[in-house]
Structures are given as C-alpha cells and as structure tokens.
Write a protein that holds these residues in place. Structure first.
Motif, PDB file in Angstrom:
ATOM      1  N   UNK A 145     -17.617  21.268  14.524  1.00 16.48           N
ATOM      2  CA  UNK A 145     -17.699  21.725  13.138  1.00 16.48           C
ATOM      3  C   UNK A 145     -17.248  20.649  12.173  1.00 16.48           C
ATOM      4  N   UNK A 146     -17.002  21.068  10.940  1.00 19.98           N
ATOM      5  CA  UNK A 146     -16.648  20.126   9.889  1.00 19.98           C
ATOM      6  C   UNK A 146     -15.316  20.484   9.240  1.00 19.98           C
ATOM      7  N   UNK A 147     -14.605  19.455   8.807  1.00 19.15           N
ATOM      8  CA  UNK A 147     -13.358  19.611   8.077  1.00 19.15           C
ATOM      9  C   UNK A 147     -13.553  19.012   6.690  1.00 19.15           C
ATOM     10  N   UNK A 148     -13.033  19.685   5.668  1.00 19.75           N
ATOM     11  CA  UNK A 148     -13.194  19.193   4.303  1.00 19.75           C
ATOM     12  C   UNK A 148     -11.854  19.057   3.607  1.00 19.75           C
ATOM     13  N   UNK A 149     -11.755  18.067   2.754  1.00 17.77           N
ATOM     14  CA  UNK A 149     -10.617  17.951   1.855  1.00 17.77           C
ATOM     15  C   UNK A 149     -11.100  17.311   0.562  1.00 17.77           C
ATOM     16  N   UNK A 150     -10.340  17.485  -0.503  1.00 13.79           N
ATOM     17  CA  UNK A 150     -10.748  16.951  -1.802  1.00 13.79           C
ATOM     18  C   UNK A 150      -9.525  16.593  -2.626  1.00 13.79           C
ATOM     19  N   UNK A 151      -9.746  15.775  -3.640  1.00 11.99           N
ATOM     20  CA  UNK A 151      -8.654  15.344  -4.496  1.00 11.99           C
ATOM     21  C   UNK A 151      -9.088  14.201  -5.380  1.00 11.99           C
ATOM     22  N   UNK A 152      -8.216  13.214  -5.505  1.00  6.76           N
ATOM     23  CA  UNK A 152      -8.503  12.077  -6.368  1.00  6.76           C
ATOM     24  C   UNK A 152      -8.203  10.768  -5.644  1.00  6.76           C
ATOM     25  N   UNK A 153      -9.041   9.783  -5.911  1.00  3.04           N
ATOM     26  CA  UNK A 153      -8.889   8.453  -5.327  1.00  3.04           C
ATOM     27  C   UNK A 153      -8.567   7.485  -6.457  1.00  3.04           C
ATOM     28  N   UNK A 154      -7.520   6.692  -6.276  1.00  4.96           N
ATOM     29  CA  UNK A 154      -7.111   5.724  -7.291  1.00  4.96           C
ATOM     30  C   UNK A 154      -7.149   4.328  -6.674  1.00  4.96           C
ATOM     31  N   UNK A 155      -7.839   3.422  -7.339  1.00 11.40           N
ATOM     32  CA  UNK A 155      -7.895   2.031  -6.883  1.00 11.40           C
ATOM     33  C   UNK A 155      -7.381   1.130  -7.989  1.00 11.40           C
ATOM     34  N   UNK A 156      -6.497   0.191  -7.619  1.00 13.63           N
ATOM     35  CA  UNK A 156      -6.000  -0.803  -8.561  1.00 13.63           C
ATOM     36  C   UNK A 156      -6.166  -2.164  -7.910  1.00 13.63           C
ATOM     37  N   UNK A 157      -6.938  -3.028  -8.537  1.00 15.68           N
ATOM     38  CA  UNK A 157      -7.228  -4.343  -7.968  1.00 15.68           C
ATOM     39  C   UNK A 157      -5.944  -5.147  -7.761  1.00 15.68           C
ATOM     40  N   UNK A 158      -5.843  -5.939  -6.687  1.00 13.46           N
ATOM     41  CA  UNK A 158      -6.934  -6.185  -5.740  1.00 13.46           C
ATOM     42  C   UNK A 158      -6.921  -5.296  -4.487  1.00 13.46           C
ATOM     43  N   UNK A 159      -5.778  -4.657  -4.148  1.00 18.47           N
ATOM     44  CA  UNK A 159      -5.757  -3.996  -2.840  1.00 18.47           C
ATOM     45  C   UNK A 159      -4.970  -2.685  -2.786  1.00 18.47           C
ATOM     46  N   UNK A 160      -4.660  -2.115  -3.946  1.00 22.15           N
ATOM     47  CA  UNK A 160      -3.907  -0.855  -3.951  1.00 22.15           C
ATOM     48  C   UNK A 160      -4.873   0.322  -3.960  1.00 22.15           C
ATOM     49  N   UNK A 161      -4.705   1.222  -3.003  1.00 21.80           N
ATOM     50  CA  UNK A 161      -5.569   2.400  -2.901  1.00 21.80           C
ATOM     51  C   UNK A 161      -4.687   3.617  -2.644  1.00 21.80           C
TER      52      UNK A 161
END
Length: 198
Positions: A55-71
């Motif tokens: 089956x499938x698993x789902x999740x949701x929210x927000x993704x934040x990226x700050x250059x050069x390598x912060x996620x």
C-alpha cells in the motif's frame, strides 16, 4: 571602443535576463535560474509506495530550502515531525523526544535523494553531474529532468529520479527504487521567492 564594449555588456546582461524560451533549454541555463533563489518555502505532499506493505503512506507539510545546503522538511500530517539537514548532518526532531542526529554519508539512499534535490535547488550543475547522468527534456514551461545514478556511486536502492517543473520551479519529484517501490513528492508554489538569507 568604449561604447562598443558598453553595448556588448548591455546585450550580455539582457540575454542573461531573457526567459528560457528565448534560448535553447539546457541544464546549465535552467539551474542558473534556480541559483538566483536564495530561499524557498514550498508546500509538499509525499506519497510512498512500499511493496512489502502492499500500500501507500502519505505525509504533508512544508519544505524550506536555504542556499547552498540547508533543507528543512516540516511534516504536519499525519503527525508533526521535522527533518533538518545541513551539510552532512540530518537531525530528526519530534516533540517531547530527544533530537536524533545521523550522518548522511551513513544513509546512501537518503544522501542520494537529498543531494539531488539540494543540487537542483542551489543551481549546482557540477554537483548534480558528479553523481548522476542527467537528461533534460521539454521546454521552459514544462520540463522533465531524469537523473540516473552513475555507476560506482552509492545511491542505495534508487534506480532513477525524475523531476518535473516549470521555469525555476520543481513541481514534482518521483523516485523509483528497486522492486515495486517508489516515492512521489508533489510541491506547491513557493510562498517565498528570492530572498537574502541571514
């Protein structure tokens, strides 16, 4: 001569600011557009299909990226969880629990996925090509970037990543793994465009 140089400089700057449609779409030109964005905030929905679960698993929210390598992945549903990544360290934060830190280098599959996403969002073509064979198709408004791990690179069970987007925005990322396992990451429009990072 000075006037000619000034004209050539103005022309060069104008060409750099033209939309992608005015020139052939290629990886360097596309990623240069990503490199202009110092920070992004994207809504996301992630769907994971795991063969052994059937089956499938789902999740949701927000993704934040700050250059050069912060996620930073802020999961809001089904339960709050934060995955924060900077350089080679990943930290998992859950309310009421001790922060767990892991080295990306010890998790080749996670490192491969994060590496591809960070290199794309940072506009780093060299980092992307170091680990993947890159194939870019389409046009400025509807492009697909297919990434296949290079032989000899540690990528876990990842067989291929496909990113779909428009202009300097990734709309969807699909990760195909060995067996009938895959992950689909759907990204909404950024809440924050170009910013200067602190």
């Amino acid at each position: 001569m000075v006037r000619l140089r000034a004209s050539l400089l103005a022309l060069s700057l104008a060409l750099c600011s033209l939309p992608l449609a005015a020139a052939e779409l290629n990886l360097e030109r596309l990623l240069a557009r990503f490199a202009e964005q110092a920070e992004l905030r994207l809504d996301y929905r992630e769907t994971r299909h795991m063969e052994m679960l059937g089956g499938e698993l789902e999740n949701s929210g927000q993704l934040i990226f700050r250059a050069p390598d912060y996620l930073r992945k802020e999961q809001r549903r089904p339960q709050p969880l934060v995955l924060e990544i900077e350089a080679d360290e990943a930290r998992i934060l859950r309310e009421g629990r001790e922060t767990r830190a892991i080295a990306l280098s010890s998790q080749p599959q996670l490192a491969a996925l994060i590496g591809a996403l960070r290199a794309t969002l940072a506009g780093d073509a060299d980092a992307l090509r170091a680990r993947y064979e890159a194939d870019l198709r389409g046009d400025q408004d509807d492009w697909t970037l297919t990434l296949t791990p290079r032989a000899g690179t540690r990528s876990g069970r990842i067989e291929q990543l496909r990113m779909h987007g428009s202009q300097a925005r990734v709309r969807r990322v699909r990760i195909d793994e060995t067996g009938d396992n895959w992950t689909l990451l759907e990204l909404g429009p950024p809440e924050t465009g170009r910013q200067s990072s602190d």
